[in-house]
Design a protein around this motif. Structure first.
Motif, PDB file in Angstrom:
ATOM      1  N   ALA A  94      37.044  17.815  29.077  1.00 24.54           N
ATOM      2  CA  ALA A  94      36.374  18.868  29.853  1.00 24.54           C
ATOM      3  C   ALA A  94      35.211  19.430  29.043  1.00 24.54           C
ATOM      4  N   GLY A  95      34.094  19.632  29.689  1.00 24.75           N
ATOM      5  CA  GLY A  95      32.923  20.211  29.045  1.00 24.75           C
ATOM      6  C   GLY A  95      32.133  19.263  28.163  1.00 24.75           C
ATOM      7  N   SER A  96      32.391  17.963  28.244  1.00 23.31           N
ATOM      8  CA  SER A  96      31.709  17.003  27.365  1.00 23.31           C
ATOM      9  C   SER A  96      30.513  16.301  28.014  1.00 23.31           C
ATOM     10  N   VAL A  97      30.269  16.555  29.293  1.00 20.26           N
ATOM     11  CA  VAL A  97      29.173  15.906  30.007  1.00 20.26           C
ATOM     12  C   VAL A  97      28.065  16.940  30.252  1.00 20.26           C
ATOM     13  N   ASN A  98      26.879  16.690  29.684  1.00 26.32           N
ATOM     14  CA  ASN A  98      25.721  17.555  29.947  1.00 26.32           C
ATOM     15  C   ASN A  98      24.968  16.975  31.136  1.00 26.32           C
ATOM     16  N   SER A  99      24.738  17.784  32.140  1.00 26.33           N
ATOM     17  CA  SER A  99      24.142  17.286  33.378  1.00 26.33           C
ATOM     18  C   SER A  99      22.950  18.127  33.803  1.00 26.33           C
ATOM     19  N   THR A 100      21.970  17.436  34.390  1.00 31.44           N
ATOM     20  CA  THR A 100      20.824  18.093  35.007  1.00 31.44           C
ATOM     21  C   THR A 100      20.614  17.466  36.380  1.00 31.44           C
ATOM     22  N   LEU A 101      20.772  18.275  37.407  1.00 26.07           N
ATOM     23  CA  LEU A 101      20.517  17.832  38.773  1.00 26.07           C
ATOM     24  C   LEU A 101      19.142  18.365  39.160  1.00 26.07           C
ATOM     25  N   THR A 102      18.217  17.458  39.445  1.00 28.00           N
ATOM     26  CA  THR A 102      16.875  17.852  39.870  1.00 28.00           C
ATOM     27  C   THR A 102      16.817  17.753  41.386  1.00 28.00           C
ATOM     28  N   LEU A 103      16.330  18.822  42.008  1.00 28.66           N
ATOM     29  CA  LEU A 103      16.233  18.880  43.468  1.00 28.66           C
ATOM     30  C   LEU A 103      14.798  19.185  43.867  1.00 28.66           C
ATOM     31  N   THR A 104      14.363  18.595  44.987  1.00 23.85           N
ATOM     32  CA  THR A 104      13.054  18.990  45.515  1.00 23.85           C
ATOM     33  C   THR A 104      13.223  20.389  46.088  1.00 23.85           C
ATOM     34  N   LYS A 105      12.205  21.224  45.854  1.00 27.58           N
ATOM     35  CA  LYS A 105      12.270  22.621  46.276  1.00 27.58           C
ATOM     36  C   LYS A 105      11.187  22.877  47.321  1.00 27.58           C
ATOM     37  N   ASN A 106      11.619  23.209  48.514  1.00 23.37           N
ATOM     38  CA  ASN A 106      10.719  23.531  49.627  1.00 23.37           C
ATOM     39  C   ASN A 106       9.730  22.400  49.907  1.00 23.37           C
ATOM     40  N   GLY A 107      10.134  21.156  49.621  1.00 24.05           N
ATOM     41  CA  GLY A 107       9.327  19.989  49.939  1.00 24.05           C
ATOM     42  C   GLY A 107       8.161  19.696  49.009  1.00 24.05           C
ATOM     43  N   VAL A 136      17.926  30.707  42.839  1.00 20.86           N
ATOM     44  CA  VAL A 136      17.318  30.465  44.148  1.00 20.86           C
ATOM     45  C   VAL A 136      16.741  31.765  44.710  1.00 20.86           C
ATOM     46  N   ALA A 137      15.873  31.615  45.676  1.00 16.88           N
ATOM     47  CA  ALA A 137      15.339  32.753  46.427  1.00 16.88           C
ATOM     48  C   ALA A 137      15.721  32.557  47.891  1.00 16.88           C
ATOM     49  N   ALA A 138      15.758  33.632  48.627  1.00 15.82           N
ATOM     50  CA  ALA A 138      16.086  33.550  50.051  1.00 15.82           C
ATOM     51  C   ALA A 138      15.125  32.587  50.740  1.00 15.82           C
ATOM     52  N   GLY A 139      15.684  31.659  51.500  1.00 14.97           N
ATOM     53  CA  GLY A 139      14.876  30.704  52.237  1.00 14.97           C
ATOM     54  C   GLY A 139      14.587  29.405  51.495  1.00 14.97           C
ATOM     55  N   ASP A 140      14.958  29.321  50.194  1.00 13.29           N
ATOM     56  CA  ASP A 140      14.734  28.071  49.453  1.00 13.29           C
ATOM     57  C   ASP A 140      15.456  26.917  50.133  1.00 13.29           C
ATOM     58  N   SER A 141      14.778  25.771  50.208  1.00 10.14           N
ATOM     59  CA  SER A 141      15.343  24.543  50.750  1.00 10.14           C
ATOM     60  C   SER A 141      15.364  23.525  49.617  1.00 10.14           C
ATOM     61  N   LEU A 142      16.572  23.082  49.229  1.00  8.86           N
ATOM     62  CA  LEU A 142      16.726  22.176  48.086  1.00  8.86           C
ATOM     63  C   LEU A 142      17.421  20.891  48.508  1.00  8.86           C
ATOM     64  N   GLU A 143      16.864  19.754  48.031  1.00 15.30           N
ATOM     65  CA  GLU A 143      17.447  18.445  48.338  1.00 15.30           C
ATOM     66  C   GLU A 143      17.530  17.619  47.062  1.00 15.30           C
ATOM     67  N   GLY A 144      18.701  16.996  46.842  1.00 17.21           N
ATOM     68  CA  GLY A 144      18.940  16.203  45.638  1.00 17.21           C
ATOM     69  C   GLY A 144      17.911  15.105  45.457  1.00 17.21           C
ATOM     70  N   LYS A 145      17.392  14.984  44.211  1.00 19.95           N
ATOM     71  CA  LYS A 145      16.376  13.979  43.875  1.00 19.95           C
ATOM     72  C   LYS A 145      16.867  13.048  42.769  1.00 19.95           C
ATOM     73  N   SER A 146      17.430  13.634  41.698  1.00 23.89           N
ATOM     74  CA  SER A 146      17.946  12.807  40.597  1.00 23.89           C
ATOM     75  C   SER A 146      19.020  13.564  39.831  1.00 23.89           C
ATOM     76  N   LEU A 147      19.825  12.818  39.120  1.00 29.51           N
ATOM     77  CA  LEU A 147      20.900  13.359  38.299  1.00 29.51           C
ATOM     78  C   LEU A 147      20.830  12.697  36.933  1.00 29.51           C
ATOM     79  N   LYS A 148      20.703  13.511  35.890  1.00 30.32           N
ATOM     80  CA  LYS A 148      20.708  12.989  34.523  1.00 30.32           C
ATOM     81  C   LYS A 148      21.986  13.461  33.854  1.00 30.32           C
ATOM     82  N   ILE A 149      22.726  12.510  33.303  1.00 30.89           N
ATOM     83  CA  ILE A 149      23.987  12.803  32.633  1.00 30.89           C
ATOM     84  C   ILE A 149      23.894  12.303  31.192  1.00 30.89           C
ATOM     85  N   VAL A 150      24.290  13.157  30.252  1.00 34.90           N
ATOM     86  CA  VAL A 150      24.307  12.777  28.839  1.00 34.90           C
ATOM     87  C   VAL A 150      25.741  12.905  28.335  1.00 34.90           C
ATOM     88  N   VAL A 151      26.283  11.768  27.864  1.00 40.44           N
ATOM     89  CA  VAL A 151      27.635  11.729  27.326  1.00 40.44           C
ATOM     90  C   VAL A 151      27.589  11.001  25.988  1.00 40.44           C
TER      91      VAL A 151
END
Length: 171
Positions: A94-107, A136-151
């Motif tokens: 537990a806690g050994s995976v560093n992750s960054t999820l990048t999402l497109t924000k408002n297109g 986030v701010a009210a009205g933000d629209s976020l969609e998954g773009k990439s996931l970086k995992i470091v183990v």
């Protein structure tokens, strides 16, 4: 004189202009203010949809579907990721995976959700990570773009190969 003033003060305390009357009026005013503040506060979990899926290609590490689960508390948001695109080659604590999820924000732009609060993952198990945190701010629209995992110093980058379904997270 004394008798009359004692009765007069009792009536004053019980009447609408005495201390008790002012106390009730103050309590009602505070209560009305609190109800009004609650009505104006953003609801926790106001994000829609709360769960979405998309496909990832992680190069030589594999490909597959990912489920993203989002939650919101004001301007703080979390997204948890579970994907069959990557499996653990060995037991991961537990806690050994560093992750960054990048999402497109408002297109137009992007935003990152980061963290290292994964559950323990057995060898051969699908990678789960999160909750990853972001703002986030009210009205933000976020969609998954990439996931970086470091183990253990090894970096795996997964790129989305499909649109997020049923659609972007709207906060």
């Amino acid at each position: 004189m004394r008798h009359g003033s004692r009765h007069g003060s009792r009536h004053g305390r019980l009447g609408g202009t005495g201390r008790l009357g002012r106390g009730i009026g103050s309590a009602l005013g505070v209560g009305a203010f609190a109800v009004g503040a609650l009505a104006m506060a953003p609801a926790a979990g106001a994000v829609e949809p709360q769960s979405a899926t998309l496909s990832f290609d992680c190069g030589s590490y594999g490909s597959g579907t990912a489920t993203l689960t989002a939650a919101q508390d004001g301007t703080n948001a979390t997204i948890s990721v579970s994907t069959s695109a990557i499996t653990a080659p060995i037991d991961l604590g537990a806690g050994s995976v560093n992750s960054t999820l990048t999402l497109t924000k408002n297109g137009t732009g992007t935003t990152d959700f980061t963290g290292s609060s994964n559950p323990a993952i057995p060898a051969g198990g699908a990678v789960s990570t999160g909750p990853l945190t972001g703002t986030v701010a009210a009205g933000d629209s976020l969609e998954g773009k990439s996931l970086k995992i470091v183990v253990f110093g090894i970096t795996v980058t997964c790129n989305a190969t499909s649109a997020q379904s049923p659609g972007p997270f709207v906060f």
